[in-house]
Design an enzyme around this catalytic site. Structure first.
Site, short mmCIF file in Angstrom:
data_model
loop_
_atom_site.label_atom_id
_atom_site.label_comp_id
_atom_site.label_asym_id
_atom_site.label_seq_id
_atom_site.Cartn_x
_atom_site.Cartn_y
_atom_site.Cartn_z
N HIS A 97 17.42 42.70 105.26
CA HIS A 97 16.43 41.80 105.87
C HIS A 97 16.20 40.58 105.00
CE1 HIS A 97 13.11 43.11 103.17
NE2 HIS A 97 13.62 44.32 103.27
N CYS A 98 15.63 39.56 105.60
CA CYS A 98 15.25 38.38 104.86
C CYS A 98 14.00 38.69 104.04
CB CYS A 98 14.98 37.24 105.85
SG CYS A 98 14.77 35.63 105.07
N HIS A 153 15.90 30.90 103.85
CA HIS A 153 16.10 32.32 104.13
C HIS A 153 16.99 32.93 103.06
CE1 HIS A 153 14.37 31.70 108.13
NE2 HIS A 153 15.21 30.69 108.33
N HIS A 206 9.01 36.77 108.08
CA HIS A 206 10.40 36.69 108.54
C HIS A 206 10.86 38.01 109.16
CE1 HIS A 206 11.78 32.78 106.48
NE2 HIS A 206 10.46 32.82 106.42
N HIS A 240 14.28 59.38 120.31
CA HIS A 240 14.45 60.57 121.14
C HIS A 240 15.33 60.17 122.31
CE1 HIS A 240 13.29 64.18 123.48
NE2 HIS A 240 13.25 63.35 124.50
N MET A 249 14.18 38.99 111.45
CA MET A 249 15.25 38.84 110.46
C MET A 249 15.58 40.15 109.76
SD MET A 249 14.79 35.11 108.77
CE MET A 249 16.56 34.82 108.72
N HIS A 299 9.49 57.99 120.62
CA HIS A 299 8.66 58.94 121.36
C HIS A 299 7.17 58.91 120.98
CE1 HIS A 299 7.64 62.40 123.81
NE2 HIS A 299 8.88 62.52 124.21
N HIS A 327 19.29 46.79 101.38
CA HIS A 327 18.82 48.05 100.81
C HIS A 327 19.97 48.87 100.24
CE1 HIS A 327 14.71 48.36 103.12
NE2 HIS A 327 14.87 47.21 102.49
N GLU A 354 14.95 67.15 118.31
CA GLU A 354 14.47 66.51 119.54
C GLU A 354 14.08 65.06 119.26
OE1 GLU A 354 10.76 68.39 121.00
OE2 GLU A 354 10.59 69.34 119.05
N THR A 355 13.47 64.84 118.10
CA THR A 355 13.11 63.50 117.65
C THR A 355 13.67 63.34 116.26
OG1 THR A 355 11.04 63.39 118.91
CG2 THR A 355 11.16 62.04 116.95
N ASP A 395 18.09 40.66 101.57
CA ASP A 395 17.89 41.82 100.69
C ASP A 395 18.60 42.98 101.37
OD1 ASP A 395 16.95 44.25 99.66
OD2 ASP A 395 14.83 43.76 99.92
CU LIG Z 1 14.18 34.35 106.69
CU LIG Z 2 13.30 45.99 102.22
CU LIG Z 3 9.74 63.55 125.75
MG LIG Z 4 11.24 70.49 117.46
#
Ligand SMILES: [Cu+2]
Ligand SMILES: [Cu+2]
Ligand SMILES: [Cu+2]
Ligand SMILES: [Mg+2]
Ligand SMILES: [Cu+2]
Ligand SMILES: [Cu+2]
Ligand SMILES: [Cu+2]
Ligand SMILES: [Mg+2]
Ligand SMILES: [Mg+2]
Ligand SMILES: [Mg+2]
Ligand SMILES: [Mg+2]
Ligand SMILES: [Mg+2]
Ligand SMILES: [Mg+2]
Ligand SMILES: [Mg+2]
Ligand SMILES: [Mg+2]
Lengths: 350, 350, 350
Positions: C136-137, C96, C147, C257, C152, C308, C101, C281-282, C99
């Protein structure tokens, strides 16, 4: 502001107005800039379960607010109170309620509005967030996706009291508004590949939820049916008009695009308290939300408004037509030379 | 501004320049800040239908602008006029046209450019919206998704006359630019699970549309084929260079990410009239749009640029390689202790 | 700033702090505004492969950072150095790595951290981008999606040294924070439709990747299992508290949401150097990213936080519960009339 600290006993003194809801894509009569202070806006919605035809040969039990898919657009101003009477007729087979994404608490009102067939409830809530927001039925558990993918969703527009602002912060006024409610359907098929019909909503529920678990709709439509907003029902506008499009998708992402036009302004997530983006070719609608976009038409002719997954637009139904009248502007676009046969050798010298 | 009120008869006095289009991921030679006033930019594109290999054993009829998938990037400045000669060679089997998301009216030009095999058309349109925008073939009805998912799409960059601005509003200049066109394919398989080949585009149309209705592509690639931009074709840059990435996806959402890097600047929807976002790990491309992101490289080595649905990137093909030369910066990252066996007991005391 | 030009030899003089990681949805103890200058933040993570139960009857080999899915949230300030000790116990079956970001170069650190079972590595990197970011791996090739869809992945929050700012640019302080890691699983089924179990991660790899190529997960969950954050494990807050939600999805788009609430503030892409959006809302999570949203609770009761797409939320598992204590505010919402049978005729007069 004063509206923020209003306490319950003051509400009784506020003016009351009734809002007459209309079927989408139309929107109720409204002021863009609020006249006076906060009001109590009374609305009435009635649930209706009914057999609909999503496409030729594809019938489904639609569950609706006021008989339309999507339900009607409600329009209020920030600081107003929405007083909703919600009726579930005796003819219904299921209990329904409403969750307003624009409301605060009690699961958006769903926790206070579940009405059995033959019952009515009245809910009042204050619109404190400006923007456009989804509302939908949310009766709990698997009934939630079942009712929403059967059509039980709509939107509310909460305008800032002083109206909209453009990307420079200047007041923005639109000439007309349309409400586009996008609906994904997951209609079960029989062994021969034909869409099945059922005797009631409940009868088709297990099959429909099974299809829905695959997350791929059989239909994605505007106004409840493939082609609902075409021909005589096509939207209409004129060159020089500024049109506000409110687009909701209660369950899935959507990618509205106006062929031949743009979003001059696009309010991300539909939030009117943020600066709108400009010059958007596609304006994104995150699943479970409503957004707003505005465009001033510069050319006459047919426009197609669609969700720009072109497979969804053309094969599943997510497209509508709009006819715009006015004078063609050669400066913006001209056909210099009409299609004609050409000399391939000469072309290579270009 | 003066360019906004230009009328048709003035156009004849504007300077004309020919733009030599190049195959992606390269971009045509261009000025970032426009020299002088509006110009008429002449471009020529020719349709080409040809058998392509999307992945080993997966052939398809590609339909293309100028033979590449995606079609070439066009670059103009806001206020310029695009004068496009579009040729459909006699060898074609189908009619094609072009819808520019950057254009205004006539379905983005699609309504004025449908050319049968052996025909040519000339369209002029004015670039009034700054940003990066998709163009694609849109011959009507089911031909629209069919042509687009067969490769007929590209992008245009409409630069502000005074160039780009960063998040603080200061002029931003890039050292190089690449155009990444992402293509989703929906290739039919036979009973044994092998990809089918067809004698012509039309022959495979029904099968391909049937696959596409499931909305799950068999391949998602950059530059028309799995691995097209790796090895000798990998992108190249140097530490200290600022690179502009233009990414289009004409039909589906995409999630560009640069492993080991970022988007220092990301123009949402590709709009250059809006303030770019900063420090983005993934920069979203809504279906049917092109966006732009810029990054200054700080470390040498291999970078992988992909759509960060890692299944799509690794199993369906949405990844490319980039080699960056320069001096490693230990301050930004250092391997303090190389991988070596460890004493598990001691580790637990950490 | 001074931190930007720090060179390697200065690092030895920086203060060192150990960060005690905790299992999500909890977050480590931290200062919102940094005390003093840049630090070296030491963290230790250990890989763990273990059989998990995603839902009743649905077992899978989870691959984890520190035993949880998602891995723990790491919190540092912009300009700090992360010094990570990464241990792969002898009991592991696979190599493993990680990475980040948020990191710069070497594939986000993945190129410098691949550890075989029984090995340990130490990586130091500088946090130069403020925001929330996925880690993440990424062991290369098909191991990458395998993975990641086995669990992961996690997130790091890089706070600005002077803390967060609201949409007006004013300092914003939250009362508590939760980290929601969303995981899509693609669990293979046998001929009878039952989920299969395997003797090791590698044994199920080919089957799982085959399912994953369809891009439709069998489960989408928070904290590794359907219903993991409900009942006694539900999140808790009080009316008046401002809660920061960090939401990551390493592989797919998500649509967080809060039923009955909102995002008062939403940092697009999780970038803290940009002005947050309001009244959402979202709040969208592009595939492969972490975002942040903040909400001040105004009403007590049960909240449901979900993605949502309501099918994913209810049928696939992407929902959690939150209990909020406090006093109900009738001004924001009141049930004016409880559900009761009504006279249909009278209703029609509304
Ligand atoms: Cu891994
Ligand atoms: Cu990535
Ligand atoms: Cu809703
Ligand atoms: Mg809206
Ligand atoms: Cu209902
Ligand atoms: Cu074509
Ligand atoms: Cu288009
Ligand atoms: Mg305009
Ligand atoms: Mg030529
Ligand atoms: Mg664009
Ligand atoms: Mg940088
Ligand atoms: Mg430890
Ligand atoms: Mg982020
Ligand atoms: Mg609030
Ligand atoms: Mg009535």
């Amino acid at each position: 502001a004063a509206t923020q600290v209003a306490v319950a006993q003051d509400i009784s003194k506020l003016p009351r107005v009734k809002q007459k809801l209309v079927a989408p894509p139309n929107v109720p009569a409204h002021d863009q800039v609020a006249k006076g202070g906060p009001k109590i806006v009374e609305i009435h919605m009635e649930f209706e379960e009914k057999l609909i035809e999503v496409a030729p040969g594809a019938k489904a039990w639609g569950m609706t607010f006021n008989g339309s898919i999507p339900g009607p657009l409600i329009i209020v101003h920030e600081g107003d109170y929405v007083e909703l009477t919600l009726s579930n007729p005796k003819s219904s087979t299921l209990a329904h309620n409403v969750d307003f994404h624009a409301a605060t608490g009690a699961l958006g009102g769903a926790g206070l509005t579940l009405v059995q067939p033959g019952e009515e409830v009245v809910l009042r809530w204050k619109a404190v967030k400006p923007g456009v927001f989804v509302y939908h039925c949310a009766p709990g558990g698997t009934m939630i996706p079942f009712h929403v993918i059967s059509g039980m969703n709509g939107a509310i527009m909460v305008l800032p009291r002083d109206g909209l602002k453009d990307a420079k912060g200047k007041p923005y006024t639109y000439d007309k508004a349309f409400y586009i409610g996008e609906q994904d359907f997951y209609l079960p098929k029989d062994d021969k590949g034909n869409f099945k019909t059922y005797g009631s909503p409940a009868e088709g529920m297990a099959d429909m939820l099974e299809v829905s678990k695959g997350l791929i709709p059989t239909h994605v439509v505007f106004n409840g049916a493939v082609g609902a907003i075409t021909g005589d029902n096509a939207l209409k506008a004129k060159v020089g008009e500024k049109v506000l499009f409110i687009h909701s998708q209660a369950n899935r992402a959507s990618y509205p695009h106006l062929i031949g036009g743009h979003a001059d302004l696009y309010w991300v997530g539909g939030s009117f308290s943020d600066t709108p983006l400009t010059s958007q070719e596609t304006w994104f609608v995150p699943a479970g939300s409503a957004v707003a976009a505005a465009y001033e038409f510069h050319q006459p002719g047919l426009y197609v408004y669609l969700s720009h997954n072109l497979i969804e637009a053309v094969l599943l139904g997510a497209a509508l037509h709009m006819n715009v009248e006015g004078k063609w502007n050669d400066d913006l676009m001209t056909q210099i030379k009409a299609p004609a046969s050409f000399d391939a050798k000469a072309a290579m010298d270009h």
